[in-house]
Structure formats: C-alpha cells, structure tokens
Design a protein around this motif. Structure first.
Motif, PDB file in Angstrom:
ATOM      1  N   GLN A  69       5.158 -15.403  10.201  1.00 15.76           N
ATOM      2  CA  GLN A  69       4.592 -14.519  11.221  1.00 15.76           C
ATOM      3  C   GLN A  69       5.532 -14.509  12.412  1.00 15.76           C
ATOM      4  O   GLN A  69       5.925 -15.560  12.906  1.00 15.76           O
TER       5      GLN A  69
ATOM      6  N   GLY B 176       4.367 -22.516  16.887  1.00 17.91           N
ATOM      7  CA  GLY B 176       3.422 -22.643  15.787  1.00 17.91           C
ATOM      8  C   GLY B 176       4.017 -22.187  14.477  1.00 17.91           C
ATOM      9  O   GLY B 176       3.418 -22.366  13.416  1.00 17.91           O
TER      10      GLY B 176
ATOM     11  N   GLU C 239      -1.188 -17.801  17.231  1.00 22.86           N
ATOM     12  CA  GLU C 239      -0.657 -19.002  16.587  1.00 22.86           C
ATOM     13  C   GLU C 239      -0.964 -20.288  17.346  1.00 22.86           C
ATOM     14  O   GLU C 239      -0.473 -21.348  16.967  1.00 22.86           O
TER      15      GLU C 239
ATOM     16  N   SER D 265      -2.664 -12.299  15.179  1.00 18.81           N
ATOM     17  CA  SER D 265      -1.462 -13.133  15.074  1.00 18.81           C
ATOM     18  C   SER D 265      -1.432 -14.255  16.097  1.00 18.81           C
ATOM     19  O   SER D 265      -0.352 -14.675  16.523  1.00 18.81           O
TER      20      SER D 265
END
Length: 597
Positions: free
Chosen positions: A523, A265, A298, A296
């Motif tokens: 991220q 992602g 994704e 977080s």
C-alpha cells in the motif's frame, strides 16, 4: 547537513544579496551562517550541526582550496584514518574535514571514496582557478545553478527559491515544464521549471573556469558480488541485505544529536525501524495519520511495529480542515511543482519530528526502486506487446496522455507539438529504446531508469526540501552504495520471486517485523485524495476557489471548461483520475501563485 551557495567568475555580487540568499534557506541550516569570498568567487554555508558540532565550521580550507558541503559522509572515520597515515592531521570529528585532503590526494575521483549523501562545492585556485560541483551517486542532495547572461559567471545554491534572490536570476518560466510535470509527476532534471536554470543529476561533476562549463556524469560502480552457490537465491540475497543494512544503519545512527525513525506501517520503514530498535534501545519512531476515518489508514500497522520493536512511538494526527494552509506552506518549500499527495504528510511529519527535538530521521525510501517493489515494474517486464511502453508511461504520469489532449488549451498543445510532442511519449520512447538495446534485462532497465531519471526529482527532492524546511536531516539506508551495488547484482527472478515483489527485502524483514506487516498487500504511503476531494472537505473547497477562479494562472496551460468538467465529475461520482488531476493542478496553481508573491 547544511545548505550551500556561491558563485564563480564575473562581477562581484553584493554581500546584501548573498545575505538574502542565505536567509531564504535558513531553516536548512539554522545553527551557523558563514561565507568566504575571494577574487571573483564566493562560497557560503548555512549549517545544521549534526556531526563534530564543535569543530565542523565551514567553509573548509587548505592552501589554494576552499570547500562548502551539504550532506553526511558516513565513512568519515575510516577516511580520516587513511589520510592520517598519509600525514594529514585533524581536529575534532567533523565528517567534512576529510573532503579537501581527499581531493588533494585523488582529484575529482575523491567522491568515489565517499559513502553517504552530498552536494559539494570546491573553489580550486591552484593552476587554472576553477569551481567544481559534485553530487552523490543517487542524487540525494539537490544543487541548482545558472550562468549569467554573458556566460562569465556561474551561481549555484541548494534551493531554487534561494538562488532566485540573486539580482540576475533568470526567472523566465519554461512553459514546457508544465507538460514535464504533468507527464512525470515532477520536473525531471537536468532542466528545471526555469528556462535557463539547471540541476545536477546523480553522480555528476561540474567544472567551470574562465567561462567554460563542462558537466560529466559517472555511472555507479558495478562491483561483482560473489555468492557461495555461484548464483544468488532469495535467502542468500536477504541475508546479505540484512548484514549490509545493519552496518549502514549503525553508522547512520551515530550522530551528536538525537536520531529517530519514520514508521509508515509499510514493509520498508517497518524493517528499518526494527533494525534501528535493535541497534539503539528505546529509539523514537514517528507515524502520521489523519483525524477521522479514511481509506488506506496504516497507523495500526505502525503502532503494531512500534510495540513489537519497543520504540518510543509518536503518533502525529493531522486535521484535514487545516490542509489548505499546509498546501500553501509545503508548496513554497518544494521549489518546483511535485504532484505527490503525501508531500503534505511528509511536510507535517518532519515538522512534528523537529518539534519533538530531533535533527535526524531515518526513512525507508528507495527499496521499491531498487528491488522492484511496485507492481508496475513486474507488469511491464512481462508485457511483450509492441506498445508496452505506452501503458507503462501512464504509470509514471500525473495525468494520462489522452486526458492531457483534452486538458491542454489549443495554444499550449500547439507549443508542446512544436517542441517534439508530449513529455510522456518521450520518456516512453526512451525506455523502449533502452530495453531494445539489451544492455540489461527488461526489469533491471526499468529499475535503473526509475532510480536515476525519475526518483531523484519526484521523491528525493521532496524528502530533501521538506525535511530541511524543518531543520531535519533525512537519512536513507537503502540508498547507500553497498546496498545499491547488491541490488544491481541481483537477477530479476530474485527480486520478484514466486509472485512476491521485493522478495529479498520481505525475506530479510521476516526476522524482525510482525508477519502481518510482511505479508500484507503493498500500500503506498499517500494522502487519500479521492476521498478528501469531495463536497464538505477543505481540499474540495480550496480546489474550487483556486482552479475555477477566472484569473487562475494555470489557465495559461489548461482549459477552464475541462477543469470544470473534472470538478463536476469529482463532485458527482468521485474517481481517482479526476482527483489526482485536480490535485496536480492545485499544486501547480499554488506554486504559480507563490512565485508571483
């Protein structure tokens, strides 16, 4: 892709011992097990058949030469054509067939002709008999070795746990490896967690003959890159990168077995997923996430990329209640402590890839290290203070230096001091000295240091070992020589442009990837351990049971009261520092316990 092992010199090792070595790393090569022995030497191979399945049997042999090989050579067809013009003949389409003919023609320099990833062992019985070991330019494939007590025999293997099955394996732990682990998130090479066992660094050639050992490391080629306007721009670099990656991935997607892509992602894996989907219709993609609501997450970005690219998407969901069992499993395969929380995710993801019937998976690893994708690179490059390296060394550590001062037992702290001080201080001083030398600009110095000193041991060992634990070969497009040469040619202002890190990658991806993915904040692909190490969660209970136990093995290095304080902090007011320290100690404790079994 395979696992290899062997020895040269000294007394004969029994076939039973070699069988034990081979079976220990059977997952990395379950399709065929083979071995050849001669006067004072043995070479063995566990094969994971990927290319030239019917004809790629090992060891490879030519008059006076025997070779085993772990990896993939992506330019093998071009090399085969070149060698055929010299009079060599081949049967089948195995990439390893070209190795010994190339060695005959070019000698040790034959590895400079190879594009791919590899660890190669050659027994050369011509002239002075010798063993030679070779590793690829980026260190994608692992190789460990040790000398016998009298120095007349060298033994090697792709995995430490397999090598440790030999009867004379020197299994004394280097106590300083704990400080190297906590100061660098992994045990950096060429040393290992064992005092007398070494690993080969990227681009290394080892030669062993008649008890004499030489190890040389060749820096990567720095071929000049020509630009239409004399100086590269972000747009020009992006266009060049896109063309190179398409060429590299077209070769990587060429296999005699099913190939898939890992889609986290994030930008890099999304970009490689899009290129793969353009080259192979209906390609399969895999993403991993955790049941429940976690920071977080994704998975929705990965799903968006999959829809955009038209992949056959596989969403793997892990139940955090099963994490303790996963920790014990993946740590055994890591060979050495590694604090990356997403090792757990990586292990489970490759397991799902294997269960779905795939032997090859493409990943987006390496782009951050080549093109300055982490904020720490740019921040340190702009830090003009005399102590910049102290702040930067903490970004590479599992536990910061002031915390280590409180964490280590007095006895262990004294040992570290006698050995020259904290490992983190050493790497900080090393980096500062390299920057002061002025050979490269500061940003590029930081990137090269990461690529060749840290990345192979912290990330690539994890990818190699955890993929092969499930008979899956991980292929890494960004680490191919052509892409690395491009990255090395780009100045800092192209890699980080107008506040955008990894600017050429982001620009190249715009054509292929949804804007929401290209422009979202970076991220890391990781496990949200701060949230997962809290009362009521399985990891919290596992840490309490193992690290607070009176007989915890890590207490030889860290104070029990300091660990209890960290656990209390994480219980009452969870912090990223306490969580990462506890996770790092959990991995260390689990490794120490697994080694004792």
């Amino acid at each position: 892709m395979c696992r290899i092992y062997g020895s040269f010199g000294g007394a004969t090792i029994s076939p039973g011992a070699w069988d034990d070595v081979a079976h220990t790393m059977r997952e990395g090569g379950p399709d065929e097990m083979s071995r050849r022995s001669g006067d004072g030497w043995t070479l063995g191979n566990n094969r994971l058949a990927i290319q030239g399945i019917a004809d790629g049997h090992q060891p490879f042999e030519r008059p006076g030469l025997t070779c085993v090989f772990n990896g993939e050579i992506y330019n093998h067809r071009a090399l085969r054509a070149e060698l055929a013009a010299r009079g060599y003949s081949f049967r089948g389409d195995s990439d390893g067939d070209v190795l010994l003919p190339l060695y005959e023609v070019y000698g040790d320099a034959f590895v400079s002709r190879l594009e791919g990833m590899f660890a190669i062992a050659v027994v050369d019985r011509r002239d002075e008999p010798c063993l030679k070991l070779f590793t690829d330019h980026a260190g994608m494939k692992s190789l460990y070795y040790y000398l016998s007590g009298n120095g007349n025999r060298l033994c090697f293997a792709s995995e430490l746990r397999a090598l440790s099955r030999l009867p004379d394996f020197p299994d004394t732990i280097d106590p300083l490896a704990v400080d190297r682990y906590l100061g660098g998130r992994a045990v950096w090479g060429p040393g290992t967690v064992y005092t007398r066992v070494r690993t080969l660094k990227p681009g290394t050639t080892l030669r062993f003959a008649d008890g004499r050992l030489t190890v040389t490391q060749t820096p990567p080629a720095e071929d000049p890159v020509e630009w239409a306007d004399a100086e590269p721009t972000v747009g020009a670099a992006a266009a060049r990168l896109d063309a190179l990656l398409r060429d590299e991935m077209s070769r990587m997607l060429d296999a005699d077995v099913p190939v898939c892509v890992i889609t986290s992602g994030g930008l890099d894996s999304s970009y490689t997923t899009a290129l793969a989907a353009d080259l192979v219709p209906n390609v399969a993609s895999f993403n991993i996430a955790y049941r429940g609501e976690w920071p977080s997450d994704e998975r929705h970005f990965a799903a968006e990329v999959a829809r955009h690219c038209g992949t056959r998407h596989h969403q793997v969901l892990l139940d955090p209640a099963g994490f303790p069992a996963l920790v014990e499993r993946f740590v055994r395969h890591l060979d050495q402590p590694n604090n990356a929380p997403h090792s757990l995710s990586t292990f489970a993801l490759f397991e799902a890839v294997h269960e779905a019937g795939f032997k090859v998976a493409l990943t987006g690893d390496g782009a951050d290290e080549l093109f300055a994708g982490y904020a720490r690179f740019g921040k340190a490059a702009q830090d003009d203070s005399v102590t910049w390296h102290r702040a930067y060394q903490d970004t590479m550590a599992a536990v910061h230096r002031p915390a280590l001062e409180r964490l280590y037992t007095p006895e262990y702290r004294a040992l570290v001091d006698r050995a020259g001080g904290f490992f983190g201080d050493g790497i900080g001083d090393d980096l500062d000295e390299r920057v002061r030398s002025g050979q490269l600009d500061k940003l590029e110095t930081l990137l090269r240091y990461d690529q060749f000193e840290r990345f192979p041991y912290y990330i690539l060992r994890r990818v190699d070992h955890l993929g092969m634990a499930h008979s899956v070969e991980a292929r890494i497009p960004f680490l191919q020589p052509s892409v690395m040469r491009l990255a090395h040619s780009l100045p800092a202002h192209v890699k980080v442009a107008n506040g955008v890190v990894k600017a050429p990658v982001a620009e190249a991806a715009r054509r292929w990837v949804p804007r929401s993915v290209v422009e979202r904040p970076k991220q890391p692909f990781t496990l949200p351990i701060t949230a997962m190490i809290r009362p009521g969660e399985a990891l919290y209970g596992m840490i309490g049971d193992l690290l607070l136990a009176p007989g915890a093995r890590c207490h030889d290095y860290v104070r029990g009261d300091a660990v209890r304080d960290l656990f209390r902090t994480q219980t009452e007011t969870p912090t990223a520092h306490a969580a990462e320290t506890l996770w790092s100690l959990l991995v260390l404790e689990t490794w120490l316990r697994a080694r004792a079994c």
